[in-house]
Design a protein around this motif. Structure first.
Motif, short mmCIF file in Angstrom:
data_model
loop_
_atom_site.label_atom_id
_atom_site.label_comp_id
_atom_site.label_asym_id
_atom_site.label_seq_id
_atom_site.Cartn_x
_atom_site.Cartn_y
_atom_site.Cartn_z
N ILE A 59 0.81 -1.22 0.00
CA ILE A 59 0.00 0.00 0.00
C ILE A 59 0.85 1.27 0.00
CG2 ILE A 59 -1.87 -1.20 1.20
CD1 ILE A 59 -1.19 0.53 3.68
N HIS A 60 2.18 1.12 -0.12
CA HIS A 60 2.99 2.33 -0.22
C HIS A 60 2.65 3.03 -1.54
CE1 HIS A 60 6.33 5.10 -0.38
NE2 HIS A 60 6.68 4.75 0.84
N PRO A 61 2.44 4.35 -1.53
CA PRO A 61 2.08 5.05 -2.77
C PRO A 61 3.02 4.80 -3.93
CG PRO A 61 1.71 6.50 -0.89
CD PRO A 61 2.38 5.26 -0.35
N VAL A 62 4.32 4.68 -3.66
CA VAL A 62 5.26 4.43 -4.74
C VAL A 62 4.98 3.07 -5.39
CG1 VAL A 62 7.68 3.87 -5.25
CG2 VAL A 62 7.12 5.94 -3.97
N ASN A 63 4.67 2.06 -4.58
CA ASN A 63 4.39 0.75 -5.15
C ASN A 63 3.07 0.73 -5.92
OD1 ASN A 63 6.75 -0.45 -4.21
ND2 ASN A 63 5.86 -0.83 -2.21
N LEU A 64 2.11 1.55 -5.49
CA LEU A 64 0.87 1.68 -6.25
C LEU A 64 1.13 2.40 -7.57
CD1 LEU A 64 -1.54 2.58 -3.30
CD2 LEU A 64 -1.36 0.40 -4.51
N PHE A 65 1.98 3.43 -7.54
CA PHE A 65 2.37 4.10 -8.79
C PHE A 65 3.06 3.11 -9.72
CE2 PHE A 65 2.33 8.43 -6.65
CZ PHE A 65 1.45 9.02 -7.54
N LYS A 66 3.97 2.30 -9.17
CA LYS A 66 4.72 1.35 -10.00
C LYS A 66 3.80 0.26 -10.57
CE LYS A 66 9.36 1.85 -8.01
NZ LYS A 66 10.45 1.15 -7.31
N ALA A 67 2.82 -0.17 -9.79
CA ALA A 67 1.87 -1.16 -10.30
C ALA A 67 1.10 -0.59 -11.48
CB ALA A 67 0.91 -1.59 -9.19
N GLU A 68 0.71 0.67 -11.36
CA GLU A 68 0.04 1.33 -12.49
C GLU A 68 0.99 1.42 -13.69
OE1 GLU A 68 -3.27 4.23 -10.39
OE2 GLU A 68 -1.31 5.07 -10.91
N ASN A 69 2.25 1.75 -13.44
CA ASN A 69 3.21 1.83 -14.54
C ASN A 69 3.34 0.51 -15.28
OD1 ASN A 69 3.91 4.51 -14.47
ND2 ASN A 69 5.67 4.22 -13.12
N ALA A 70 3.34 -0.59 -14.53
CA ALA A 70 3.43 -1.91 -15.18
C ALA A 70 2.23 -2.14 -16.09
CB ALA A 70 3.52 -3.00 -14.12
N ALA A 71 1.05 -1.72 -15.62
CA ALA A 71 -0.15 -1.87 -16.45
C ALA A 71 -0.10 -0.93 -17.65
CB ALA A 71 -1.39 -1.59 -15.60
N GLN A 202 -0.20 10.87 4.18
CA GLN A 202 -1.05 11.93 3.64
C GLN A 202 -1.35 11.67 2.16
OE1 GLN A 202 0.56 15.90 4.01
NE2 GLN A 202 -0.96 16.77 2.62
N ILE A 203 -0.31 11.30 1.41
CA ILE A 203 -0.50 11.01 -0.02
C ILE A 203 -1.46 9.84 -0.20
CG2 ILE A 203 0.67 10.11 -2.07
CD1 ILE A 203 3.14 11.75 -1.21
N LEU A 204 -1.27 8.80 0.60
CA LEU A 204 -2.15 7.63 0.49
C LEU A 204 -3.59 8.00 0.82
CD1 LEU A 204 -2.33 4.56 0.00
CD2 LEU A 204 -1.96 4.25 2.45
N ARG A 205 -3.76 8.79 1.89
CA ARG A 205 -5.10 9.16 2.34
C ARG A 205 -5.86 9.90 1.24
NH1 ARG A 205 -3.69 11.91 6.39
NH2 ARG A 205 -4.04 10.36 8.01
N GLU A 206 -5.19 10.80 0.55
CA GLU A 206 -5.88 11.64 -0.43
C GLU A 206 -5.87 11.05 -1.84
OE1 GLU A 206 -6.15 16.00 0.69
OE2 GLU A 206 -3.99 15.63 0.84
N SER A 207 -5.09 10.02 -2.06
CA SER A 207 -5.05 9.40 -3.39
C SER A 207 -6.41 8.83 -3.79
CB SER A 207 -4.00 8.29 -3.43
OG SER A 207 -2.69 8.82 -3.41
N TYR A 212 -7.39 5.75 -8.75
CA TYR A 212 -6.32 4.93 -9.32
C TYR A 212 -6.77 4.42 -10.69
CZ TYR A 212 -4.56 4.83 -4.50
OH TYR A 212 -4.10 5.18 -3.25
N VAL A 213 -5.82 3.91 -11.46
CA VAL A 213 -6.16 3.37 -12.78
C VAL A 213 -5.45 2.04 -13.00
CG1 VAL A 213 -6.68 5.54 -13.93
CG2 VAL A 213 -4.31 4.77 -13.81
N TYR A 214 -6.14 1.14 -13.68
CA TYR A 214 -5.57 -0.10 -14.21
C TYR A 214 -5.25 -1.16 -13.15
CZ TYR A 214 -4.59 3.28 -17.95
OH TYR A 214 -4.69 4.30 -18.88
N ILE A 215 -5.38 -0.86 -11.88
CA ILE A 215 -4.96 -1.82 -10.86
C ILE A 215 -6.08 -2.06 -9.86
CG2 ILE A 215 -2.53 -1.19 -11.05
CD1 ILE A 215 -2.85 0.40 -8.43
N GLN A 216 -5.99 -3.21 -9.20
CA GLN A 216 -6.88 -3.51 -8.09
C GLN A 216 -6.19 -3.00 -6.82
OE1 GLN A 216 -10.01 -5.01 -8.24
NE2 GLN A 216 -10.13 -4.42 -6.08
#
Length: 304
Positions: A59-71, A202-207, A212-216
């Motif tokens: 659930i780290h925002p960077v890992n969520l960003f990276k998961a989206e990047n993979a998609a 804070q970033i996670l809370r407001e994201s 989000y896109v493309y990911i679960q």
């Protein structure tokens, strides 16, 4: 406790807002609720912060960003494969390309989370490059995505399709792939170095408010209606702060309700060009997040 235990505790805390409301209705003084509320909020925030503080946390925002990047990269690869070998049926190839480009337009949420949440916090650390350069590249990609359907509409022959691929699709795919590289090799490593666990929380809370896109997205990441916000709303509605104005008196909850109900967006910038307040109606025209508070208004817009 361990990060995974904290996530489980955070999940179990979601119903606390209803508990607080029921306790007030049954006559428990708000002051007593506040004591319990503070403990619950502390546990909740601590749980999520511990999870977010771990760089490998799902659930780290960077890992969520990276998961989206993979998609995103998978969609880019699909477009590139069709563009390279469209086959004999030009109309079918154009239809496949149009479908994939429509999917790519959702990339704007990925970029918007960076612009509205990550960039403002990095600016406060003195790292202004993303706001000044990367935001402009985002807009270049958005513009190229908006032009691509019209270019595809004119591709009726193998020759015109090749021209569309050369002049429109390949530059677009190169820009998107280049942005992924810049994020993962420059932006994210620098952000991990500069931002604290509180800021990542804070970033996670407001994201979740931007999307989000493309990911679960893991359920524990969607905690924007946390016990903290629920309890604050309940305690305020229970008769908290009163604001006296020249033309009358309002509670804080009433004042917030007025601003949230007006059919316009309001952003207040003070005499130092600093963003101090924004209304948060459910149908906002422009995205605003708490990360922009204290930000110079000039930085709230792309460099162009």
């Amino acid at each position: 406790f361990q990060a995974e235990d904290g996530i489980r505790d955070a999940q179990e805390s979601r119903g606390l807002g209803d508990v607080y409301k029921r306790q007030i209705a049954e006559g428990m003084p708000p002051e007593e609720i506040q004591k319990f509320c503070n403990v619950h909020v502390a546990l909740f925030e601590s749980a999520v912060e511990k999870a977010v503080a771990a760089p490998d946390s799902p659930i780290h925002p960077v890992n969520l960003f990276k998961a989206e990047n993979a998609a995103i990269q998978r969609i880019v690869d699909d477009v590139a494969a069709t563009a390279k070998d469209p086959g004999a049926d030009v109309a079918a190839a154009v239809a496949r390309l149009r479908e994939k480009l429509t999917m790519l337009t959702d990339i704007k949420k990925h970029y918007e989370r960076k612009e509205q949440l990550l960039f403002p916090l990095l600016e406060k650390k003195g790292f202004t490059g993303p706001s000044k350069v990367m935001w402009g590249k985002h807009n270049d990609i958005r513009a190229m995505l908006s032009r691509a359907p019209a270019a595809l509409a004119d591709a009726h022959t193998p020759e015109s399709l090749r021209a569309c691929v050369t002049n429109t699709l390949t530059p677009l795919l190169d820009e998107i792939t280049g942005m992924i590289f810049k994020e993962e090799h420059i932006l994210f490593p620098t952000a991990l170095e500069k931002l604290s666990a509180d800021e990542w929380t804070q970033i996670l809370r407001e994201s979740a408010d931007i999307g989000y896109v493309y990911i679960q997205v893991p359920e524990e990441a969607l905690f924007h209606k946390s016990p903290a916000s629920l309890a604050a709303a309940v305690l305020t509605a229970a008769g908290g702060d009163t604001i006296t104005l020249p033309t009358g008196t309002l509670t804080l909850a009433q004042l917030i309700g007025i601003f949230a109900t007006l059919p316009v967006d309001i952003t207040f910038i003070d005499d130092q060009d600093t963003v101090r307040y924004y209304s948060n109606s459910p149908d906002r025209i422009f995205v605003r997040t708490n990360a922009v508070l204290g930000r110079k208004v000039q930085n709230c817009h792309p460099p162009q």
